[in-house]
Design a protein around this motif. Structure first.
Motif, short mmCIF file in Angstrom:
data_model
loop_
_atom_site.label_atom_id
_atom_site.label_comp_id
_atom_site.label_asym_id
_atom_site.label_seq_id
_atom_site.Cartn_x
_atom_site.Cartn_y
_atom_site.Cartn_z
N LEU A 162 0.81 -1.21 0.00
CA LEU A 162 0.00 0.00 0.00
C LEU A 162 0.85 1.27 0.00
CD1 LEU A 162 -2.68 -1.12 2.62
CD2 LEU A 162 -3.07 -0.78 0.18
N HIS A 163 2.17 1.10 0.15
CA HIS A 163 3.10 2.24 0.15
C HIS A 163 2.71 3.28 1.20
CE1 HIS A 163 4.84 0.59 -3.48
NE2 HIS A 163 3.66 0.61 -4.06
N MET A 164 2.49 2.80 2.41
CA MET A 164 2.13 3.70 3.50
C MET A 164 3.19 4.80 3.69
SD MET A 164 -0.75 2.79 4.76
CE MET A 164 -1.84 1.41 5.00
N HIS A 165 2.70 6.00 3.97
CA HIS A 165 3.54 7.15 4.33
C HIS A 165 4.34 7.73 3.16
CE1 HIS A 165 3.54 4.63 8.22
NE2 HIS A 165 2.51 5.47 8.24
N SER A 166 4.09 7.24 1.93
CA SER A 166 4.70 7.91 0.78
C SER A 166 3.94 9.20 0.51
CB SER A 166 4.64 7.01 -0.45
OG SER A 166 3.30 6.81 -0.88
N ARG A 167 4.56 10.09 -0.27
CA ARG A 167 3.91 11.38 -0.51
C ARG A 167 2.55 11.20 -1.20
NH1 ARG A 167 7.55 15.88 -3.29
NH2 ARG A 167 8.66 15.44 -1.34
N GLY A 168 2.49 10.27 -2.15
CA GLY A 168 1.23 10.04 -2.85
C GLY A 168 0.15 9.48 -1.94
N SER A 169 0.52 8.56 -1.04
CA SER A 169 -0.47 7.96 -0.16
C SER A 169 -0.99 8.98 0.85
CB SER A 169 0.12 6.75 0.57
OG SER A 169 1.11 7.13 1.49
N VAL A 170 -0.12 9.86 1.31
CA VAL A 170 -0.55 10.90 2.25
C VAL A 170 -1.57 11.82 1.59
CG1 VAL A 170 0.18 12.93 3.56
CG2 VAL A 170 1.56 10.84 3.62
N LEU A 171 -1.29 12.23 0.36
CA LEU A 171 -2.23 13.08 -0.36
C LEU A 171 -3.55 12.36 -0.59
CD1 LEU A 171 -2.88 15.66 -1.90
CD2 LEU A 171 -1.81 14.66 -3.93
N ALA A 172 -3.47 11.09 -0.98
CA ALA A 172 -4.70 10.31 -1.19
C ALA A 172 -5.48 10.16 0.11
CB ALA A 172 -4.34 8.93 -1.75
N GLY A 173 -4.77 9.98 1.22
CA GLY A 173 -5.42 9.86 2.51
C GLY A 173 -6.14 11.13 2.92
N MET B 134 -6.43 7.14 7.54
CA MET B 134 -5.72 7.54 8.75
C MET B 134 -4.34 6.89 8.82
SD MET B 134 -7.53 9.72 10.37
CE MET B 134 -6.64 9.72 11.91
N TYR B 135 -4.27 5.60 8.44
CA TYR B 135 -2.98 4.91 8.45
C TYR B 135 -2.04 5.48 7.39
CZ TYR B 135 -4.69 1.39 11.71
OH TYR B 135 -5.17 0.75 12.83
N MET B 136 -2.58 6.03 6.32
CA MET B 136 -1.76 6.65 5.28
C MET B 136 -1.25 8.02 5.69
SD MET B 136 -3.90 5.76 1.81
CE MET B 136 -3.87 4.14 1.05
N VAL B 137 -2.09 8.75 6.40
CA VAL B 137 -1.78 10.14 6.72
C VAL B 137 -0.83 10.28 7.90
CG1 VAL B 137 -2.79 12.29 7.58
CG2 VAL B 137 -3.90 11.04 5.71
N VAL B 138 -1.04 9.49 8.94
CA VAL B 138 -0.25 9.65 10.17
C VAL B 138 1.18 9.14 9.94
CG1 VAL B 138 -0.03 8.98 12.59
CG2 VAL B 138 -2.29 9.44 11.63
N PRO B 139 2.18 9.97 10.18
CA PRO B 139 3.58 9.59 9.88
C PRO B 139 4.17 8.65 10.93
CG PRO B 139 3.53 11.77 10.87
CD PRO B 139 2.09 11.36 10.69
N ASP B 140 5.13 7.86 10.51
CA ASP B 140 5.83 6.95 11.42
C ASP B 140 7.06 7.67 11.98
OD1 ASP B 140 6.77 4.82 12.86
OD2 ASP B 140 7.50 3.69 11.14
N ARG B 141 6.80 8.70 12.76
CA ARG B 141 7.90 9.41 13.41
C ARG B 141 7.47 9.86 14.80
NH1 ARG B 141 6.59 13.64 9.51
NH2 ARG B 141 5.63 15.41 10.55
#
Length: 336
Positions: free
Chosen positions: A216-227, A261-268
């Motif tokens: 699902l490419h979580m946390h990539s720029r595209g996934s964040v925008l899609a989220g 939500m899983y796409m938008v929230v960063p792993d940091r």
């Protein structure tokens, strides 16, 4: 030790804040009539309708997501030990907080739902069986879900390709239970089973998100925008269609919002999310009953003052109470 997943820490913190805020503004929800008010707050009513579709699906998905960590630990999951751990983490807090916190506060404040009912009836029928135990329905419902999960793990352990078989059975059971909730409304009369049928699919969704997060490419720029776009569109759909927390529409929109939500929230690492996530169960347990105070004594004050008292004031009280319990080494009260 494996690195702690900071995105899950942040999502858990966000989930409990959504629940607390939703409880804090429920007085202004057009779908809630337990307590009355002369005040009108259309904005808060709209916000509550969005929170209703997202909050519990997100909470259940976190449990499903974290189940994957357990299955990847390399240790065989023993059904009895698995269930006993969930008794400690879920049912013990349910009993202690329900009998020692929720029910006494309601009785002291003259809660209308308990009017003219003997105490044994309140404790057994309303609280234990679950026909009126407020927010605490979540804990027995999640426990029953883990019973189902433990059984599926035991079955899949008998075969090769352990994870793949478990995943298939989990998804099949989740869809079966959701269709049962839609097609057999009477299931809601069985204690907690309506909630299990309605929300188990989101538990399964959390597991699937974790299993396929790389694809699902979580946390990539595209996934964040899609989220972000998904969340905005979902909020608009909820307001335009009046979607509630039940039905196929709610399932589709709720699942989309959870995935977003899983796409938008960063792993940091996010400092503010650490104590909130750590104390999330305590906040869930202790916050909601305090709101009966403001709903009983000040129902007609300004909505924004009500929000400040409920969300900020009582939220801090619940946080301090959780920390006090941990300091006194009474962690079993909060499932530790």
């Amino acid at each position: 030790m494996k690195r702690q997943r900071q995105d899950i820490v942040a999502i858990r913190a966000l989930a409990i804040l959504l629940v607390m805020f939703g409880h804090s503004i429920i007085l202004y929800s057009s779908s809630w009539n337990v307590y009355g008010t002369t005040q009108s707050a259309p904005v808060l009513d709209a916000v509550k309708s969005v929170i209703d579709v997202l909050q519990m699906p997100l909470f259940f998905s976190i449990s499903g997501f974290c189940l994957m960590f357990t299955m990847q630990s390399g240790h065989r999951i023993v059904f009895i030990r698995f269930v006993l751990d969930k008794v400690k983490r879920l049912l013990v807090p349910f009993l202690i907080v329900g009998i020692g916190w929720l029910v006494p506060i309601r009785l002291l404040l003259g809660y209308l739902g308990y009017e003219n009912k003997p105490l044994p009836y309140v404790l057994i029928y309303d609280f234990l069986i679950g026909f009126d135990n407020g927010h605490l329905w979540f804990l027995p419902s999640l426990f029953l879900m883990f019973i189902v999960v433990g059984g599926l793990i035991e079955i899949s352990a008998l075969w090769n390709k352990y994870e793949r078989l478990f995943e298939g059975m989990l998804i099949a059971v989740a869809f079966g239970l959701y269709m049962t909730a839609l097609c057999v409304p009477a299931i809601t009369f069985i204690p907690y089973m309506g909630n299990v049928c309605r929300y188990f699919i989101f538990f399964a969704l959390g597991f699937v998100i974790h299993r396929y997060e790389d694809a699902l490419h979580m946390h990539s720029r595209g996934s964040v925008l899609a989220g972000v776009l998904t969340l905005l569109c979902s909020c608009l759909i909820i307001q335009l269609t009046g979607i509630t927390k039940n039905g196929i529409g709610a399932l589709v929109v709720g699942a989309a919002m959870v995935l977003a939500m899983y796409m938008v929230v960063p792993d940091r690492y996010i400092q503010i999310s650490q104590p909130i996530s750590k104390d999330s169960l305590g906040l869930y347990l202790f916050h909601s009953p305090l709101l009966y105070i403001s709903f009983t004594f000040w129902p007609n004050i300004s909505p924004w003052l009500m929000v400040t008292i409920n969300f900020v004031g009582f939220g801090l009280c619940a946080l301090l109470l959780t920390e006090l319990i941990r300091f006194l080494r009474l962690g079993f009260v909060i499932g530790e």
